[in-house]
Every structure is written in C-alpha cells, then in structure tokens.
Design a protein around this motif. Structure first.
Motif, PDB file in Angstrom:
ATOM      1  N   CYS A 101      29.375  49.976  37.631  1.00 21.21           N
ATOM      2  CA  CYS A 101      29.256  51.231  38.398  1.00 21.21           C
ATOM      3  C   CYS A 101      28.279  52.209  37.726  1.00 21.21           C
ATOM      4  O   CYS A 101      27.957  52.079  36.545  1.00 21.21           O
ATOM      5  CB  CYS A 101      30.622  51.880  38.603  1.00 21.21           C
ATOM      6  N   CYS A 142      29.596  53.826  34.437  1.00 19.10           N
ATOM      7  CA  CYS A 142      29.554  52.976  33.233  1.00 19.10           C
ATOM      8  C   CYS A 142      28.115  52.803  32.731  1.00 19.10           C
ATOM      9  O   CYS A 142      27.870  52.751  31.533  1.00 19.10           O
ATOM     10  CB  CYS A 142      30.199  51.615  33.504  1.00 19.10           C
ATOM     11  N   CYS A 175      34.009  47.444  39.608  1.00 16.69           N
ATOM     12  CA  CYS A 175      33.100  47.484  38.462  1.00 16.69           C
ATOM     13  C   CYS A 175      33.611  46.535  37.383  1.00 16.69           C
ATOM     14  O   CYS A 175      34.803  46.526  37.075  1.00 16.69           O
ATOM     15  CB  CYS A 175      33.048  48.918  37.917  1.00 16.69           C
ATOM     16  N   CYS A 179      35.008  49.012  34.378  1.00 17.34           N
ATOM     17  CA  CYS A 179      36.112  49.972  34.516  1.00 17.34           C
ATOM     18  C   CYS A 179      36.972  49.731  35.745  1.00 17.34           C
ATOM     19  O   CYS A 179      37.997  50.380  35.919  1.00 17.34           O
ATOM     20  CB  CYS A 179      35.575  51.396  34.524  1.00 17.34           C
TER      21      CYS A 179
HETATM   22 ZN   LIG Z   1      32.511  51.339  35.829  1.00 13.53          ZN
END
Ligand SMILES: [Zn+2]
Ligand code: SF4
Ligand SMILES: [Zn+2]
Lengths: 65, 318
Positions: free
Chosen positions: B293, B296, B281, B284
């Motif tokens: 992702c 997020c 991602c 993150c």
């Molecule tokens: Zn993420």
C-alpha cells in the motif's frame, strides 16, 4: 486601543474608538475569516471598541488536507 | 454598549454577527444554532447512530476539539485519536492542547507518534518523497485513522471538516473537473472492507463558527497555523470563497450544500467501483490496489531518509 494580530504576531496601537467592522475594513481583513475578542468575549460586527480596549483579532482559517 | 446588536432569539446583547443567517446572536443562542446545525447534518445525512462507537480524529485545533465537544454534549460516546506528525514545535504544542482537552473532561485520547512508531516525521517524508508536505501528511493520517478505528472496534470515524474546508476542496475539484473526487465528496462515506464509516458532522458550520464555538465554550485550542501550510492551494481557494462571501452572504454554503443535494446524486453513478480491484497489502494488510500500500511505501522511503528539521521545509516553501 491595542490590537493583537497573528500571522505574523504583532501589536498595533490605534487611536480613538471604532466599530468592529470598520476596524476590520481599515486593516484589510475579511470578517468571514476573523473573530474579534475582548477580555475573552466575542464582539459582534457593530460592537463599539473603546480607545482604551485591548483586543485580539483572531484568524480562523486553517490550511491543509 | 452595543445598542444596535441584539440576539435574534432573545433580544439580549449579541456576541456574534452571522451575515449568512442575516442575524446576530447572544452566546447561548449562538451555541444553540451550532447544535441545531450539527443535529441537522447528523439526521439529514444519517451520519451517526445513537449506538455508534465513535473515534474523533483530533489535531488540537478548533474544528476537531469543537466536534468532539459537540458530540459529547449531544450524548454520543466518542474517544479521540491524536497523531504526532513531528512538525517541530507545532506538533508538540498541538498535542498538549489535545491532551489537556481530553484530561479536563475525562475523555479517552489515543496517541500515535509517527517518529516513535514508524520512524519518520512529516518534514522528512516531504523531503524524501519530494512532494508537498500535505500530501505525505494526508496519506499518513488517512491510513492511521482507518487503522486505529478498525483496530479499536470503532464503528465511525469522525473528522472536524467544516463548511469552508469542504467548499474549498469542492472548488479545487470543480476547477479541474475531477469527477472521481467530486463523486466521493460527501459528508458520509459508508464503511467497506478495510475502511470504517467516515463522517463530517461540522459541514454545516463555517470556520468562523467553529472557532467562535470554542471561544464561547472556553475551549483552548491551538490558534497558530501549521507552519508548512502557508501558501498551499487550499488556503487560496478559501480566500477566494471568502472574497465571494463578502460580496454575497451565504454563497459559500449554497455552493457546497447545493452540490451535495443536487449534483452529488447525479455523479453517484460515476463513482468508480474499485472494490474488486482491492486486495490486502503484503506488509500491513490494508486494502490496496497494488502489492504494497501507499502508506507502507511511504514508511519505507521516509524512514530510510536522514531526519529533516521542519525549518528546512519552511525555507524551501518561501
Ligand atoms: Zn501497507
Ligand atoms: S497543513 Fe498540511 S502538513 Fe500541516 S498538518 Fe495540515 S495536512 Fe499536515
Ligand atoms: Zn439570545
């Protein structure tokens, strides 16, 4: 006897003695999804409940992912 | 007082009837039976190693406290993780139960607050995404459990899923023939890049048994249900299975355990290997099939939304 129930929380007064499974059937509760507790101790299906007992019928089913 | 009801093992007065074992048990031998079921699950499916560093996902409810208690009793090293979901009083009280359990036993409890650390809570996320609360909740918990396990160097993430939970999910997936989900519905998922090993040591115990474990062991847990769970499909599947169980004891256990033994191996070849498709991602670093992702994306949507009180979600669901 005094019967404490949840979902919603309420108290029922029931006249006379009962076996645990008879009480659950009478209240329309499945025994697979409830425990019966008297003075902090579990009472089995064929346990006798006295007219003066205070008992809790505790649902054991949780929801969610 | 109960002349009819004696422990199968020692003939002392019983405290619980277990129709699926066709027997009654005293407190001591009931606990013994639960331990044996957990050991059997751990050994048979090789869920845990003795030197695993375990993180238990703890909600303050019966299952997560029971599994934590059992693992500690069986000699494993296990810390707890509590995620504050911001579901009104329910979350405040559930956190208190988790904290008290840990403090009384000198165990380590890691805490994460969705509102404090990510700027949203579950009622707000449900409203902002216009999905059922359990969907945002499940996504948040999965992500934060994985992350906390990896960040903390844990080798196993344990959840308190019991036989009723697994049988209900199995019934739901079977009703829709969700082959991909079915292939994954196992008591253990091995670790892979970016995900810790995930195990469910309680799958041989019913919900009634995990609750009874807590009562007998004197564990105070939050009995009240999550206020936004009411009426969800999962509860409907559980009620259906328990109605069948009332007609035929042991059918719930046979449904799930025979699935794992007989059907899951046949489905193993159908598990889509999405490993290649996964990358990190952008925000993150968690494994994802897109650029950002799902967690997020949820954080972005939910934290931008004005705060929604839990009562609003409960009203909307009646
Ligand atoms: Zn993420
Ligand atoms: S019932 Fe749903 S919303 Fe409530 S804690 Fe469980 S997953 Fe979250
Ligand atoms: Zn005994």
């Amino acid at each position: 006897m005094q019967v404490h129930l949840r979902n919603p929380t309420r108290v029922l007064e029931i006249e006379g003695r009962r076996k645990v499974h008879a009480l659950l059937t009478e209240l329309g509760l499945n025994r697979e999804s409830h425990l019966v507790i008297r003075n902090g101790t579990l009472v089995p299906g064929d346990g006798e409940l006295d007219a003066t007992d205070v008992i809790e019928i505790r649902p054991v089913i949780s929801g969610g992912a | 007082m109960n002349p009819g009801s004696k422990c199968r093992t020692c003939r002392q007065p019983a405290i619980i009837d277990l129709p699926r074992h066709n027997a009654n048990f005293c407190a001591e031998h009931f606990l013994e039976l639960c331990r044996r079921q957990v050991i059997k699950a751990i050994e048979h499916w090789k869920l845990l190693e003795r030197d695993d560093k375990i993180l238990v996902a703890v909600s303050g409810g019966k299952d997560s406290l029971a599994v934590w208690d059992l693992l500690i009793e069986l000699g494993y090293q296990a810390d707890g993780l509590y995620v504050g979901l911001g579901i009104g009083d329910y979350s405040d009280v559930s956190g208190d139960y988790a904290r008290r359990f840990a403090a009384d036993r000198g165990l380590k409890l890691i805490e994460i607050s969705l509102r404090g650390e990510y700027g949203y809570d579950i009622p707000t996320a449900a409203k902002a995404t216009r999905r059922v609360p359990c969907s945002a909740c499940g996504l948040s918990k999965r992500h934060l459990f994985d992350k906390a396990a990896l960040d903390g160097g844990y080798t196993a993430l344990v959840t308190g899923h019991n036989l009723d939970d697994e049988a209900a999910v199995l019934l739901g997936n079977t009703m829709r023939w969700e082959i991909d989900y079915l292939a994954r519905q196992l008591p253990k998922l091995e670790a892979r890049d970016g995900f810790p090993k995930k195990v469910k040591p309680l799958v041989r115990l019913t919900e009634r048994e995990t609750a009874a474990w807590c009562v007998v062991r004197g564990i105070d847990y939050l009995v009240d249900e999550c206020p936004i769970a009411a009426g969800n499909k999962h509860l409907g599947y559980k009620a259906t299975l328990n109605a069948m169980e009332a007609e035929s004891s042991g059918s719930k256990a046979a449904f799930y355990l025979n699935f794992v033994e007989r059907m899951a191996p046949l489905l193993a070849g159908h598990l889509k290997d999405d490993r290649e498709a996964l990358r990190e991602c952008e925000q993150c670093g968690s494994p994802t099939s897109g650029d950002v992702c799902a967690f997020c994306r949820l954080v972005a949507t939910a934290s931008a939304h004005e705060r929604v009180p839990v009562e609003l979600i409960m009203r909307g669901r009646r």
